[in-house]
Design a protein around this motif. Sequence first.
Motif, PDB file in Angstrom:
ATOM      1  N   GLY A  61      -3.556  -6.898 -10.780  1.00 20.08           N
ATOM      2  CA  GLY A  61      -2.223  -7.411 -10.546  1.00 20.08           C
ATOM      3  C   GLY A  61      -1.271  -6.245 -10.412  1.00 20.08           C
ATOM      4  O   GLY A  61      -1.403  -5.240 -11.118  1.00 20.08           O
ATOM      5  N   ILE A  62      -0.314  -6.363  -9.492  1.00 23.61           N
ATOM      6  CA  ILE A  62       0.704  -5.332  -9.307  1.00 23.61           C
ATOM      7  C   ILE A  62       1.909  -5.739 -10.150  1.00 23.61           C
ATOM      8  O   ILE A  62       2.502  -6.801  -9.930  1.00 23.61           O
ATOM      9  N   GLY A  70       2.207  -9.125  -7.096  1.00 23.49           N
ATOM     10  CA  GLY A  70       1.165  -9.149  -6.077  1.00 23.49           C
ATOM     11  C   GLY A  70      -0.159  -8.732  -6.647  1.00 23.49           C
ATOM     12  O   GLY A  70      -0.329  -8.642  -7.866  1.00 23.49           O
ATOM     13  N   GLU A  71      -1.100  -8.490  -5.763  1.00 22.11           N
ATOM     14  CA  GLU A  71      -2.422  -8.045  -6.199  1.00 22.11           C
ATOM     15  C   GLU A  71      -2.949  -6.970  -5.267  1.00 22.11           C
ATOM     16  O   GLU A  71      -2.606  -6.920  -4.091  1.00 22.11           O
ATOM     17  N   ALA A  72      -3.799  -6.111  -5.840  1.00 20.92           N
ATOM     18  CA  ALA A  72      -4.482  -5.065  -5.094  1.00 20.92           C
ATOM     19  C   ALA A  72      -5.950  -5.157  -5.507  1.00 20.92           C
ATOM     20  O   ALA A  72      -6.260  -5.164  -6.698  1.00 20.92           O
ATOM     21  N   VAL A  73      -6.830  -5.233  -4.517  1.00 24.22           N
ATOM     22  CA  VAL A  73      -8.233  -5.540  -4.800  1.00 24.22           C
ATOM     23  C   VAL A  73      -9.161  -4.601  -4.033  1.00 24.22           C
ATOM     24  O   VAL A  73      -8.957  -4.353  -2.843  1.00 24.22           O
ATOM     25  N   VAL A  74     -10.162  -4.107  -4.733  1.00 27.38           N
ATOM     26  CA  VAL A  74     -11.310  -3.461  -4.098  1.00 27.38           C
ATOM     27  C   VAL A  74     -12.445  -4.461  -4.287  1.00 27.38           C
ATOM     28  O   VAL A  74     -12.751  -4.865  -5.407  1.00 27.38           O
ATOM     29  N   ARG A  87      -7.846  -4.723  -0.159  1.00 30.99           N
ATOM     30  CA  ARG A  87      -6.765  -5.594   0.307  1.00 30.99           C
ATOM     31  C   ARG A  87      -5.633  -5.544  -0.703  1.00 30.99           C
ATOM     32  O   ARG A  87      -5.843  -5.271  -1.885  1.00 30.99           O
ATOM     33  N   ILE A  88      -4.450  -5.828  -0.200  1.00 25.61           N
ATOM     34  CA  ILE A  88      -3.268  -5.811  -1.048  1.00 25.61           C
ATOM     35  C   ILE A  88      -2.279  -6.832  -0.500  1.00 25.61           C
ATOM     36  O   ILE A  88      -2.217  -7.055   0.714  1.00 25.61           O
ATOM     37  N   VAL A  89      -1.533  -7.455  -1.392  1.00 24.59           N
ATOM     38  CA  VAL A  89      -0.489  -8.383  -0.964  1.00 24.59           C
ATOM     39  C   VAL A  89       0.632  -8.351  -2.004  1.00 24.59           C
ATOM     40  O   VAL A  89       0.373  -8.288  -3.202  1.00 24.59           O
ATOM     41  N   ILE A  90       1.844  -8.364  -1.514  1.00 21.32           N
ATOM     42  CA  ILE A  90       3.024  -8.537  -2.370  1.00 21.32           C
ATOM     43  C   ILE A  90       3.476  -9.969  -2.121  1.00 21.32           C
ATOM     44  O   ILE A  90       3.925 -10.298  -1.028  1.00 21.32           O
ATOM     45  N   TRP A  91       3.333 -10.831  -3.136  1.00 19.45           N
ATOM     46  CA  TRP A  91       3.698 -12.237  -2.978  1.00 19.45           C
ATOM     47  C   TRP A  91       5.194 -12.440  -3.064  1.00 19.45           C
ATOM     48  O   TRP A  91       5.758 -13.284  -2.412  1.00 19.45           O
ATOM     49  N   ALA A 104       1.070   0.943  -5.238  1.00 19.76           N
ATOM     50  CA  ALA A 104      -0.119   0.244  -5.735  1.00 19.76           C
ATOM     51  C   ALA A 104      -1.355   0.666  -4.957  1.00 19.76           C
ATOM     52  O   ALA A 104      -2.426   0.889  -5.546  1.00 19.76           O
ATOM     53  N   ALA A 105      -1.230   0.781  -3.647  1.00 20.17           N
ATOM     54  CA  ALA A 105      -2.367   1.192  -2.819  1.00 20.17           C
ATOM     55  C   ALA A 105      -2.837   2.588  -3.207  1.00 20.17           C
ATOM     56  O   ALA A 105      -4.043   2.830  -3.333  1.00 20.17           O
ATOM     57  N   ALA A 106      -1.906   3.503  -3.409  1.00 28.61           N
ATOM     58  CA  ALA A 106      -2.268   4.869  -3.788  1.00 28.61           C
ATOM     59  C   ALA A 106      -3.016   4.881  -5.121  1.00 28.61           C
ATOM     60  O   ALA A 106      -4.009   5.598  -5.277  1.00 28.61           O
ATOM     61  N   LEU A 107      -2.539   4.090  -6.085  1.00 29.51           N
ATOM     62  CA  LEU A 107      -3.223   4.011  -7.384  1.00 29.51           C
ATOM     63  C   LEU A 107      -4.634   3.464  -7.241  1.00 29.51           C
ATOM     64  O   LEU A 107      -5.581   3.986  -7.848  1.00 29.51           O
ATOM     65  N   LEU A 108      -4.778   2.403  -6.458  1.00 26.36           N
ATOM     66  CA  LEU A 108      -6.098   1.785  -6.323  1.00 26.36           C
ATOM     67  C   LEU A 108      -7.057   2.681  -5.549  1.00 26.36           C
ATOM     68  O   LEU A 108      -8.255   2.738  -5.863  1.00 26.36           O
TER      69      LEU A 108
END
Length: 178
Positions: A61-62, A70-74, A87-91, A104-108
């Motif tokens: 979860g972001i 949102g969420e960031a997923v591998v 994938r990533i999405v900001i809801w 968030a993408a950089a962290l993941l």
Amino acid sequence: MLTGGTVTLRPLTRLDAPAIHAGLEDPEARRLTGTHARHTLAEMEAHYARAETAADRCDYGIIAGGALIGEAVVNGIDWPNKAASFRIVIWQATARAKGFGSAAAALLLRHGFEALGLNRIELEVYAFNPRARRVYEKLGFRLEGTRREALIWDGEAVDAHIMSLLKREYRAASPMGG
């Protein structure tokens, strides 16, 4: 927990399903992710319960400003080949275009390459989302190809661009050498 800059990533659990379910009702989030399917709260609870212990995915979860935005997923981790999808999405509409997705993408990505030991991370971005594509390019992703007319959205055929980032490219682009 992964922390950096303006966001924190924390593992999602079945207890987050109500917030995720509500977030995925945002029409723009659905469009940007090409999500046609609608899932019940029970289906989402079951999915995130499985994800809590799955060996082939990491669902985060972001968190920004104390809120789950949102969420960031591998996912689809292929351990023998050290490859995965991203994938990533900001809801939350008010949280878009503020740099939270980039952070968030950089962290993941750091987690994927450094902690998980992945060599390749790939993603798919739709042609009607050039803002996301620019973010991915800034993070080092390269275009590999296009799945022509891969999505039908509101009666329009939309291309899906396939992008990837390799560990050596990530290391070269990282200010601290990965």
